[in-house]
Design a protein around this motif. Structure first.
Motif, PDB file in Angstrom:
ATOM      1  N   GLY A 129      20.004  21.486 -15.769  1.00  0.00           N
ATOM      2  CA  GLY A 129      20.122  22.291 -14.554  1.00  0.00           C
ATOM      3  C   GLY A 129      21.555  22.709 -14.288  1.00  0.00           C
ATOM      4  O   GLY A 129      21.832  23.865 -13.943  1.00  0.00           O
TER       5      GLY A 129
ATOM      6  N   TYR B  77      13.450  18.354 -16.467  1.00  0.00           N
ATOM      7  CA  TYR B  77      13.919  16.968 -16.398  1.00  0.00           C
ATOM      8  C   TYR B  77      13.684  16.370 -15.018  1.00  0.00           C
ATOM      9  O   TYR B  77      13.529  15.154 -14.881  1.00  0.00           O
ATOM     10  N   SER B  78      13.646  17.214 -13.993  1.00  0.00           N
ATOM     11  CA  SER B  78      13.415  16.715 -12.633  1.00  0.00           C
ATOM     12  C   SER B  78      11.972  16.312 -12.387  1.00  0.00           C
ATOM     13  O   SER B  78      11.655  15.773 -11.320  1.00  0.00           O
TER      14      SER B  78
ATOM     15  N   GLY C   2      18.305  20.454 -10.675  1.00  0.00           N
ATOM     16  CA  GLY C   2      18.206  19.725 -11.931  1.00  0.00           C
ATOM     17  C   GLY C   2      19.264  18.649 -12.051  1.00  0.00           C
ATOM     18  O   GLY C   2      19.909  18.275 -11.075  1.00  0.00           O
TER      19      GLY C   2
ATOM     20  N   SER D  20      14.540  22.690 -13.472  1.00  0.00           N
ATOM     21  CA  SER D  20      14.623  22.062 -14.782  1.00  0.00           C
ATOM     22  C   SER D  20      13.529  21.013 -14.909  1.00  0.00           C
ATOM     23  O   SER D  20      13.336  20.174 -14.023  1.00  0.00           O
TER      24      SER D  20
END
Length: 294
Positions: free
Chosen positions: A41, A136-137, A9, A134
């Motif tokens: 992360g 966001y990745s 992450g 995570s």
């Protein structure tokens, strides 16, 4: 059996702003401003280290910061495997808190956006029991390609995969169907209430759990101050209440919950105890400023 958890992450620096009152458009407002290590992360990895888990964290930072971040993670019981970016600086997140401890975010993900498959080699998966990803990745094409490739390699090795959706706002931007497609085949989802609704549509918790169970074997919905639920295609199997605690800053509470839950889950603890471990870690997190344990 290995109990090592691999977290992939973002690494961020959190700039946390606590205004003394409502923002004044075009003028000043006194505030307390603090800087803390962050990134969803990274938060999970540091919480896992603080809880005594065996944890590796993989991510990307600006080249000028890699030595500092390596030392930081190592000192907190996390094995860091950080790629250095010569083009982008490390990510920065500005968090603005209101009087109730709720937050709004301004995000510059920086080097995290350049995460590539070469940053996540096969050796990362050696000895790993759980890959924690995570969300966001997954919201930008570059890191998404790298992480979905790693997930495919993890599935081929029968490594469990846990998904934290991370952002209801970004889910709405990319679309729930796309996100669920990218995470297909994952073992576990740890979503907060807003993320669960963004992914499924209904506000009803039972309906959310059943809908998510079409994509994940085990579904956990984090319900903030009211606790958390766990279920599958049959609906909610378990529900646990959160203790009443004073909320100083809710940043990272969901990451702490994920760390507490995953450590217990990786150790083969029963589901009720996993929920309780997650809630306990989340309650600890809201008592301090920042997304990581002090």
């Amino acid at each position: 059996m290995s109990r090592r958890i691999l977290v992939v992450g973002d690494v961020m620096t959190d700039v946390i702003v606590l205004p003394d009152g409502p923002m004044v458009l075009g003028s000043d407002r006194r505030a307390r401003i603090r800087q803390r290590p962050g990134g969803s992360g990274a938060n999970q990895a540091v919480w896992l280290g603080a809880l005594g888990a065996q944890v590796t964290f993989a991510g990307r930072v600006g080249i000028a910061d890699r030595e500092r971040w390596d030392a930081y993670f190592t000192a907190r019981g996390v094995r860091p495997l950080l790629a250095a970016d010569a083009e982008q600086p490390s990510g920065v997140l500005v968090t603005i808190l209101d009087a109730a401890g709720e937050r709004s975010f301004l995000t510059d993900r920086g080097a995290n956006l350049n995460l590539s498959p070469s940053d996540l080699p096969d050796a990362l998966l050696d000895g790993v029991a759980v890959l924690a990803v995570s969300g966001y990745s997954l919201f930008e094409p570059g890191p998404r390609a790298a992480v979905t490739d790693l997930m495919a390699r993890a599935r081929a090795r029968d490594i469990a995969i846990a998904i934290d959706p991370a952002s209801a706002g970004f889910i709405e931007e990319v679309g729930a169907d796309a996100f669920l497609g990218w995470t297909a085949g994952a073992t576990l989802i740890l979503a907060n209430a807003d993320e669960a609704q963004a992914l499924t549509g209904p506000a009803d918790r039972q309906a959310q759990v059943r809908a998510l169970a079409a994509h994940f074997a085990t579904v956990v919905v984090k319900c903030g101050a009211t606790g958390a639920v766990l279920g599958d295609a049959g609906g909610i199997r378990l529900e646990r209440l959160a203790p009443k605690v004073e909320t100083v800053d809710s940043t990272g509470a969901g990451d702490a919950f994920a760390a507490g839950f995953l450590k217990a889950w990786c150790e083969g603890t029963d589901e009720a105890a996993c929920l309780e471990a997650g809630i306990a870690a989340g309650a600890r997190a809201v008592a301090t400023i920042g997304g990581q344990p002090l």
